[in-house]
Motif scaffolding. Structure first.
Motif, PDB file in Angstrom:
ATOM      1  N   UNK A   1      84.666  17.436  -1.905  1.00 17.58           N
ATOM      2  CA  UNK A   1      84.041  18.724  -1.593  1.00 17.58           C
ATOM      3  C   UNK A   1      85.022  19.872  -1.828  1.00 17.58           C
ATOM      4  N   UNK A   2      86.254  19.697  -1.381  1.00 21.59           N
ATOM      5  CA  UNK A   2      87.241  20.760  -1.575  1.00 21.59           C
ATOM      6  C   UNK A   2      87.755  20.793  -3.007  1.00 21.59           C
ATOM      7  N   UNK A   3      87.847  19.616  -3.617  1.00 24.30           N
ATOM      8  CA  UNK A   3      88.316  19.569  -5.013  1.00 24.30           C
ATOM      9  C   UNK A   3      87.352  20.283  -5.950  1.00 24.30           C
ATOM     10  N   UNK A   4      86.050  20.168  -5.716  1.00 28.35           N
ATOM     11  CA  UNK A   4      85.046  20.656  -6.657  1.00 28.35           C
ATOM     12  C   UNK A   4      84.730  22.143  -6.527  1.00 28.35           C
ATOM     13  N   UNK A   5      85.313  22.824  -5.559  1.00 29.60           N
ATOM     14  CA  UNK A   5      84.950  24.221  -5.326  1.00 29.60           C
ATOM     15  C   UNK A   5      85.203  25.111  -6.541  1.00 29.60           C
TER      16      UNK A   5
END
Length: 231
Positions: free
Chosen positions: A74-78
């Motif tokens: 979730x944080x990687x894809x921001x």
């Protein structure tokens, strides 16, 4: 493979952003983090009569590992989500499968993906850029700016379903054609693709000993109950 410490830090950040007075429900964040550590650090298994302890990644099939990986992703894809929004594109992810649609050129997309590869060496990206791609069980095609969808079948897929001769309640057999047609109606964006899928469903049912009259009756039930005409 997601890094353990990176995943734990992502979990802590996620909990802090979504907590109320330092709690998720009735559990304090500190307690959740201790439980997370316990699960991550206690994965053991036996192989050839020897005990092993997992020291990298998480246990495959573990419900917690999947949740933790999703939080990490979730944080990687921001940055990718921001990129898609800025260029009026589409972005979607299912666990580790990502779909993007954008008006950018192939070179521009490749440059963005290369940036994402450098962002985290633990995330390996294998990508395909085309006007038609397979995503999960759907084939998505860009036809002159319009997205068209149809059902994707892997080449190795066998036409096997629950045999009609199996000792299951007849209701189960009745629901199989209905559910298959419902799936086709939801995933096929035009009648021609739906019609092809209906023929495929019909053949699969026949190969699994479903009587033709039974199939026809269930097909009619689908069209009647959904106020539609057969195609």
């Amino acid at each position: 493979m997601i890094p353990r410490e990176g995943a734990i830090l992502a979990l802590l950040r996620f909990l802090e952003e979504n907590s109320y007075h330092g709690k998720i429900g009735s559990l304090p964040i500190d307690s959740i983090m201790k439980l997370a550590r316990l699960v991550i650090d206690s994965n053991c298994f036996v192989y050839n009569n020897r005990y092993y302890k997992q020291i990298r990644g998480g246990a495959m099939g573990s419900a917690f590992t999947q949740v933790l990986a999703n939080i990490y992703m979730y944080y990687w894809e921001q940055d990718l989500i921001k990129y898609a929004v800025e260029h009026k594109g589409i972005y979607g992810r299912d666990i580790d499968d990502i779909f993007m649609a954008t008006n950018q050129t192939t070179v521009e997309i490749q440059q963005e993906l290369k940036k994402m590869m450098k962002k985290d060496i633990n995330i390996k990206i294998n990508y395909e850029i085309n006007t038609s791609v397979n995503f999960l069980d759907i084939t998505i095609t860009n036809e002159n700016g319009q997205l068209k969808t149809s059902i994707y079948h892997k080449p190795t897929t066998e036409p096997y379903i629950l045999p009609f001769t199996s000792d299951h309640p007849r209701q189960i057999h009745r629901n199989i054609p209905y559910a298959a047609l419902m799936r086709a109606a939801r995933l096929c964006s035009n009648v021609a693709d739906f019609n092809s899928e209906q023929i495929r469903i019909d053949m699969s049912l026949l190969l699994n000993n479903y009587p033709s009259k039974f199939i026809k009756r269930q097909f009619n039930r689908f069209f009647t109950s959904n106020d539609a005409m057969s195609v």
